[in-house]
Design an enzyme around this catalytic site. Structure first.
Site, PDB file in Angstrom:
ATOM      1  N   ASP A  55      -5.569  34.398  71.096  1.00  0.00           N
ATOM      2  CA  ASP A  55      -6.330  35.370  70.313  1.00  0.00           C
ATOM      3  C   ASP A  55      -7.841  35.230  70.465  1.00  0.00           C
ATOM      4  O   ASP A  55      -8.403  34.131  70.337  1.00  0.00           O
ATOM      5  CB  ASP A  55      -5.949  35.247  68.832  1.00  0.00           C
ATOM      6  CG  ASP A  55      -4.547  35.776  68.561  1.00  0.00           C
ATOM      7  OD1 ASP A  55      -4.091  36.664  69.312  1.00  0.00           O
ATOM      8  OD2 ASP A  55      -3.906  35.278  67.609  1.00  0.00           O
TER       9      ASP A  55
ATOM     10  N   HIS B 207       0.691  33.633  73.365  1.00  0.00           N
ATOM     11  CA  HIS B 207       1.844  34.343  72.830  1.00  0.00           C
ATOM     12  C   HIS B 207       1.939  35.730  73.432  1.00  0.00           C
ATOM     13  O   HIS B 207       0.977  36.249  74.000  1.00  0.00           O
ATOM     14  CB  HIS B 207       1.790  34.394  71.301  1.00  0.00           C
ATOM     15  CG  HIS B 207       0.514  34.955  70.751  1.00  0.00           C
ATOM     16  ND1 HIS B 207      -0.649  34.233  70.707  1.00  0.00           N
ATOM     17  CD2 HIS B 207       0.204  36.179  70.258  1.00  0.00           C
ATOM     18  CE1 HIS B 207      -1.613  34.968  70.184  1.00  0.00           C
ATOM     19  NE2 HIS B 207      -1.125  36.173  69.911  1.00  0.00           N
TER      20      HIS B 207
ATOM     21  N   ARG C 243      -1.543  39.861  59.367  1.00  0.00           N
ATOM     22  CA  ARG C 243      -2.157  38.816  60.200  1.00  0.00           C
ATOM     23  C   ARG C 243      -3.365  38.208  59.500  1.00  0.00           C
ATOM     24  O   ARG C 243      -4.210  38.916  58.960  1.00  0.00           O
ATOM     25  CB  ARG C 243      -2.613  39.480  61.490  1.00  0.00           C
ATOM     26  CG  ARG C 243      -3.265  38.603  62.519  1.00  0.00           C
ATOM     27  CD  ARG C 243      -3.790  39.561  63.587  1.00  0.00           C
ATOM     28  NE  ARG C 243      -3.995  38.977  64.887  1.00  0.00           N
ATOM     29  CZ  ARG C 243      -5.171  38.582  65.337  1.00  0.00           C
ATOM     30  NH1 ARG C 243      -6.244  38.658  64.589  1.00  0.00           N
ATOM     31  NH2 ARG C 243      -5.281  38.121  66.564  1.00  0.00           N
TER      32      ARG C 243
END
Ligand code: OGA
Ligand code: MN
Length: 279
Positions: A103, A255, A270
Site C-alpha cells: 500500500d 497483497h 479500511r
C-alpha cells in the site's frame, strides 16, 4: 481491562495466521494488544474472525497499533473519515487495488500496516492473497542479493495498472490530491524496523524503475523480481466472512484481491497505520 488470551493458528506455510480468543466488542488490555502485535510481526498477516464491531470499536482497536494515516486518494466515511470504504458494486468490473502491490509505497513514509474489515461480501469469490517479502528476499541467489542490496527504487502512484483500479472510487468520492506526493525513492531491499530482517521491497503496483536507470533498462530485472516475489509458495489466501478483519504488515508483505465476483457487491472498511521512511 480484561485480559483476552489469544490463540494463533497459521493458515499456510509462508505467512498468515488466524488469531482467535479475542472479542473486540469487549474490553481488552495492553497484554492482549502486545500478543496481537507479536502475532502480526511473526505471521505478517493476521485474521480475526466474527468481529461484528462498530466503526468506533474498529478505530479504537486500530489506534492501539499506531497512528492512523488517512488514505490520500479516496474520501473516508462521512462520520469516520479515517475509515475508507473499499467497494465494488454489482455493475463494476474493476476492483480497488486489483493487482499485486504494497500500500501507498509512493509516499515518503509508507504505512506500517493496513486493516480491512469485511462488511458485505459476494456469495463466493472475492478472496485476498498475501505474499511474504522476507521469503522473496531470502530465496534470491547470493549474487542477486549482493547486486540488489545497494540499489534504490523509484515508486509512483501513477502506474497505469494501478490508477485504473481506483478510478471508480475516485469518481464517487474524489479527494483533493493536489498536494499529494506521487513519487518516492526507497531501498530495493529494506530492513524491517521491528524484526531487523531484510525485505524485498519493490512491488508491481508502484515500482517504476531503479534510480539512475531508465524504465526500459530497469524493466527486465524488475519483471523478474515481480514474478519471483509472488510465487505461490510465498503466499496465503483468505476466504472472508462478514466480520473478518485482516491486518497486514505492509513493510513485509504484498497483497492482491481476486476479482472473481462480477455482478455482486463487496464492501470492506479500511484503516491504514502510519509508518516511517524505509531504510
Ligand atoms: C486495499 C486493498 C484488498 C481487498 O484496501 O489496500 O488492496 O481485499 N484491498 O479489498
Ligand atoms: Mn492494498
Amino acid at each position: 481491562m480484561a485480559h483476552q488470551s489469544i490463540k494463533i493458528e497459521p493458515v499456510a506455510g509462508a505467512l498468515g495466521a488466524e488469531v482467535s480468543g479475542v472479542d473486540l466488542t469487549k474490553p481488552f488490555d495492553a497484554q492482549t494488544v502486545s500478543e496481537i502485535s507479536g502475532a502480526l510481526f511473526q505471521h505478517l498477516v493476521i485474521f480475526l474472525r466474527d468481529q461484528n464491531i462498530t466503526s468506533e470499536q474498529y478505530l479504537g482497536f486500530a489506534r492501539n497499533f499506531g497512528e492512523i494515516l488517512p488514505y490520500p486518494l479516496v474520501q473516508g466515511l462521512d462520520d469516520f473519515p479515517d475509515i475508507v470504504p473499499v467497494l465494488k458494486l454489482p455493475h463494476e468490473t474493476t476492483n480497488f487495488g486489483g493487482l499485486w502491490h504494497a500500500d501507498t509505497t509512493y509516499l515518503n513514509e509508507p504505512p506500517m500496516g493496513t486493516m480491512l474489515l469485511a462488511r458485505e461480501l459476494p456469495p463466493r469469490g472475492g478472496d485476498t492473497i498475501w505474499a511474504n517479502m522476507y521469503l522473496a528476499y531470502n530465496t534470491l541467489s547470493d549474487g542477486m542479493k549482493h547486486m540488489l542490496d545497494p540499489l534504490i527504487a523509484v515508486f509512483s502512484s501513477e502506474k497505469a495498472g494501478v490508477t485504473a483500479t481506483r478510478e471508480d472510487r475516485r469518481n464517487d468520492a474524489p479527494k483533493d490530491d493536489s498536494g499529494l506526493q506521487t513519487t518516492a525513492e526507497h531501498p530495493v531491499v529494506r530492513t524491517h524496523p521491528v524484526t531487523g530482517k531484510k525485505v524485498l521491497f519493490v512491488n508491481f503496483g508502484h515500482t517504476v524503475r531503479f534510480r539512475g536507470m531508465t524504465e526500459a533498462e530497469s524493466a527486465p530485472l524488475l519483471d523478474h523480481l515481480f514474478r519471483h516475489q509472488t510465487r505461490p509458495e510465498f503466499t496465503c489466501q483468505l476466504r472472508w466472512r462478514p466480520g473478518t478483519i485482516a491486518f497486514w504488515d505492509n513493510r513485509a508483505t504484498q497483497h492482491n484481491p481476486i476479482n472473481d465476483y462480477h455482478g455482486y457487491k463487496r464492501l470492506m472498511h479500511r484503516i491504514t497505520l502510519a509508518g516511517e521512511k524505509p531504510y
